[in-house]
Design an enzyme around this catalytic site. Structure first.
Site, short mmCIF file in Angstrom:
data_model
loop_
_atom_site.label_atom_id
_atom_site.label_comp_id
_atom_site.label_asym_id
_atom_site.label_seq_id
_atom_site.Cartn_x
_atom_site.Cartn_y
_atom_site.Cartn_z
N CYS A 174 0.86 -1.19 0.00
CA CYS A 174 0.00 0.00 0.00
C CYS A 174 0.90 1.24 0.00
O CYS A 174 1.61 1.50 0.97
CB CYS A 174 -0.89 -0.02 1.24
N HIS A 225 -2.34 -4.09 -10.91
CA HIS A 225 -3.14 -2.96 -11.38
C HIS A 225 -3.51 -3.14 -12.84
O HIS A 225 -2.75 -3.72 -13.62
CB HIS A 225 -2.35 -1.65 -11.24
N GLU A 263 -10.35 0.48 -6.07
CA GLU A 263 -9.38 -0.43 -5.43
C GLU A 263 -9.96 -1.81 -5.19
O GLU A 263 -11.09 -1.94 -4.69
CB GLU A 263 -8.92 0.14 -4.08
N CYS A 283 -4.53 6.29 -4.42
CA CYS A 283 -3.87 4.97 -4.34
C CYS A 283 -2.42 5.19 -4.78
O CYS A 283 -2.16 5.54 -5.94
CB CYS A 283 -4.59 3.98 -5.25
N GLY A 323 -1.23 2.61 -7.25
CA GLY A 323 -1.95 2.86 -8.51
C GLY A 323 -1.34 4.03 -9.28
O GLY A 323 -1.23 4.00 -10.51
N1 LIG Z 1 -6.31 -2.36 -2.61
C1 LIG Z 1 -4.93 -2.66 -2.76
C2 LIG Z 1 -4.13 -2.40 -1.51
C3 LIG Z 1 -4.08 -0.95 -1.08
C4 LIG Z 1 -3.37 -0.02 -2.08
C5 LIG Z 1 -3.28 1.38 -1.56
N2 LIG Z 1 -4.44 2.10 -1.31
C6 LIG Z 1 -2.14 2.21 -2.11
O1 LIG Z 1 -2.08 3.40 -1.74
O2 LIG Z 1 -1.28 1.69 -2.80
C7 LIG Z 1 -4.74 -4.13 -3.19
O3 LIG Z 1 -5.58 -4.98 -2.87
O4 LIG Z 1 -3.74 -4.42 -3.85
#
Ligand SMILES: N[C@@H](CCC[C@H](N)C(=O)O)C(=O)O
Length: 357
Positions: free
Chosen positions: A142, A228, A277, A286, A289
């Site tokens: 994250c 992603h 997400e 993110c 992301g």
């Molecule tokens: N939802 C993501 C994990 C969290 C990512 C995050 N919010 C970020 O800032 O990178 C997953 O399941 O890979």
């Protein structure tokens, strides 16, 4: 009585900004307050018998009234954090980290967050973290969360400005660039190298075509430790994030599910992005992301390797280094803020009941 005093102490600490060290209406020494926070000072005093400020008695061994948690965010991507570096936590029977993540994430019955992050001392590094999404699923990394972990471990546990953090995606190196006051920081993270998540033999910059709602959509699958799928759009404000995001997240092409980014190239050094997400839905930002978007945009010649990414919650700076012998795919660096929202104690009864829902 003790719980009431603790809650009062937490609220007093919040009202005073914690760094100032307010507790029970009185100010603690600035340095003490900065290093520990008013609530922690109160707890320590209880362990020795009686808190000299509010008068609460602990009588030696203190039975903790609940689970201590912290809420922090990076550009509005908010998580509830459990600090295992401050001491181990034995969860009540039947409660697991995924069930607790679902419970705290609830905005009405819980605290409200995009998930739960555990912070601890690492085995191979000074710090370690694990991230659980709002639905309880575990992500590998994250980007916004790791900046908050870096801030907390530096400001609360005295780690230096530069250290490594263990994640499920491997070691990540963090650097505190600014730490003007307790609960506020600007952090740079070495996010490692990206890699493709396409079929065998595909390369960064290759896209895949997906059928979604009877339409063909071209997406760029890129991993920065977690997966992603990046889509380029003309106008991100009108992108169907909530309609198409969940369909791509669970598309058969991604059996482990995927985070979905909608990105508009405003100019070669400026991208605008919204995200759906995996496991949490649309969030305000993110970090991983944003890195995936810069890689997809640069690998396809749409933008340069250095860009500012504008998200609903604010801006991140992302740089994707040229390849070097140690990193044939080039390393990514992400820079952005971290903020503390609150420290709180969740009563054990709430933890048990909410996690059973
Ligand atoms: N939802 C993501 C994990 C969290 C990512 C995050 N919010 C970020 O800032 O990178 C997953 O399941 O890979």
């Amino acid at each position: 009585m003790e719980l009431a005093a603790l809650v009062a102490a937490a609220m007093a600490g919040l009202a005073g900004g914690l760094g100032a060290g307010w507790h029970a209406g009185r100010r603690w020494g600035r340095e003490e307050g900065k290093a520990l926070g008013a609530l922690e000072l109160h707890r320590r005093a209880l362990r020795n018998g009686r808190c000299p400020i509010c008068g609460a008695r602990g009588g030696g061994a203190v039975r903790e009234p609940g689970l201590s948690v912290v809420k922090m965010h990076g550009l509005g991507n908010a998580y509830v954090y459990v600090d295992l570096a401050a001491g181990d936590v034995a969860l009540p029977e039947g409660v697991t980290w995924p069930s607790l993540a679902r419970a705290v994430a609830d905005p009405h019955l819980g605290i409200g967050s995009d998930g739960l992050i555990l912070m601890a001392r690492g085995r191979a590094a000074p710090a370690a973290m694990r991230i659980f999404n709002a639905d309880g699923s575990e992500g590998e990394m994250c980007g916004n969360g790791i900046r908050a972990v870096a801030m907390w471990m530096h400001q609360r546990h005295g780690l230096p400005r530069h250290f490594d953090v263990e994640t499920l995606a491997g070691l990540r190196s963090v650097e505190i660039l600014e730490s003007p006051s307790f609960g506020r920081a600007r952090v740079r993270v070495d996010m490692g190298a990206p890699h493709e998540v396409g079929p065998a033999g595909s390369a960064l910059g290759d896209s895949v075509s997906l059928e979604v709602r009877g339409e063909r959509l071209e997406v760029w699958p890129i991993s920065v430790g977690n997966p992603h799928a990046v889509l380029f759009v003309e106008d991100v404000d009108r992108a169907p994030v909530r309609e198409v995001g969940p369909l791509i997240e669970r598309h058969e092409r991604f059996p482990g599910r995927v985070n979905v980014e909608f990105v508009q190239v405003v100019e070669p050094g400026r991208l605008k992005m919204r995200v759906w997400e995996r496991g949490s839905g649309e969030t305000m930002a993110c970090g991983t992301g944003a890195c995936a978007c810069v890689v997809a945009a640069a690998a396809t010649g749409r933008a340069g390797r250095r860009a500012e990414v504008e998200l609903p919650g604010g801006r991140l700076e992302v740089e994707w280094d040229e390849p070097d012998p140690g990193h044939p795919l080039g390393r990514i660096r992400m820079t952005g803020p971290a903020r503390l929202v609150m420290e709180a104690t969740l009563p054990w009864d709430w933890v048990k009941e909410a996690s059973a829902r």
